[in-house]
Each structure stands twice: as structure tokens, then as C-alpha cells.
Scaffold this motif. Sequence first.
Motif: not given
Length: 235
Positions: A215, A86, A90, A94
Motif C-alpha cells: 500500500d 483518493h 484510501k 488505511y
Amino acid sequence: MTQTFTETSVVGDIVTKFPKSSDLFKSYRIDFCCGGNRPLIEAIQERNLSAAEVLANLNALYEETTALHESRIEWEHASYSELIDHIIHKHHRYINEELPQLSPYVTKVLRVHGENQPHLAQIHRLFHELRIELEQHLIKEETVDFPLILQVEKNRTEKNVQQLQNVVDELENEHNHAGNILKELREVTNDFTPPPGACGTYRLVYQRLEDLESDLFQHIHLENNVLFPRAVSGK
């Protein structure tokens, strides 16, 4: 109203149990990633906030969200490989895509507006310092730390656990440095608020810097407060 969270609740544990709390903490500028390993009351006092207000809003949000039966992945119970996948797919993806895309815009805003707005040079310097830091950091995680965590999961020995602790200490120090750069960027940009009359590119840079911060907060939280402690302790 039920007090699920109290002044003594640890900030990082709150976000692990209730991920949506990160939105509330962000609005109060409470650090839940690098500063997540401390009681909530310490973070509240650091920001000179009302403990009663923060706790009331936090517990109300939790009850409201729970009532909606919002589904989520409980990362504190997921396997190391699931959590690592993950993080890579993710958050690492990014960062690897966003940093090189955003860089030309940061430079363009400095070139066009920097003569009259000197703070843009500081933004340019901080962004590129952060970029170098993160790019090297991700490589270390993917080539050293994550493989070591998976090795420890399969065959836990005193030697590889100590090795993992040393690597984690280095990575957490790097997280702290990245977090400090983000704090400086937020201060220099006046909470990512473009000046009146700012052009589209100027506004774009500020918005994407804020998105990057958001993020990274989630990214660092998952590592500092979930993955690393679990891997080192064997839980």
C-alpha cells in the motif's frame, strides 16, 4: 510484440501509465516509488536482472491488460482535489487504521518468540520507527501540504509555488526514509517469509507487513511521481 516500454522509460512514468506494472516491479523488487524517477534500465541493473526478460514481461502484461479494456482512473489527468481525496480516503485511512491495529501483534510476537529469534527485536524497532514517521508525516500532508497544493491550484504565485517546493522536498525526504525502513524490514524478514513452524500470529504479522509495504508503494508513487510534480509544475 509492440515495445510500449523500453529501457529508457522512466519507472514512475510506467506505473502512472500502467498501474498494474507495480505488481511486476514488486515481484522483481524494483523500487517504483522513492526510486521511480530514473530510467528502467538503471533499476534493472541495480537488481542484476535480465533487461530482455523484464521488458518482455512488462510489455506482454501491458498488451494483455489493454486487450481486456481494464478501466482505471487516469490520475495524471485528474484534478488535484480528486487525487488528494483518493490519497486521504484510501491510503491515509488505511495507514491510520492499520498501524495501531498491527502494533500489538508485532509486540506479542517479540514477547513470545524474541528470546530465541533476536531478529524480532529489530522488526519491532523498525515497525515502530516507521509508525512514528508515518503518523507525523500524514499530519503534515493533511494540514500543510495538501491545503497548499489546493491554494496553488486556485491562485498560483511565485511565492506559494516556492513554498510548495520546499514542503515537497521535505516530504520526499521522509518518503525516502520510510522506503529505507521498508527495505530493512523486507531484508530482516527474508522477504516476509515466516520461519518453518511459525504460529498464526507470527504469520499474520509478516503478511500484514507485506500488505503495508504494498500500500505504501502505491501511496508514495502517487505523491512522488504524480501529485507533487504536477502541482509544482502547474501541469
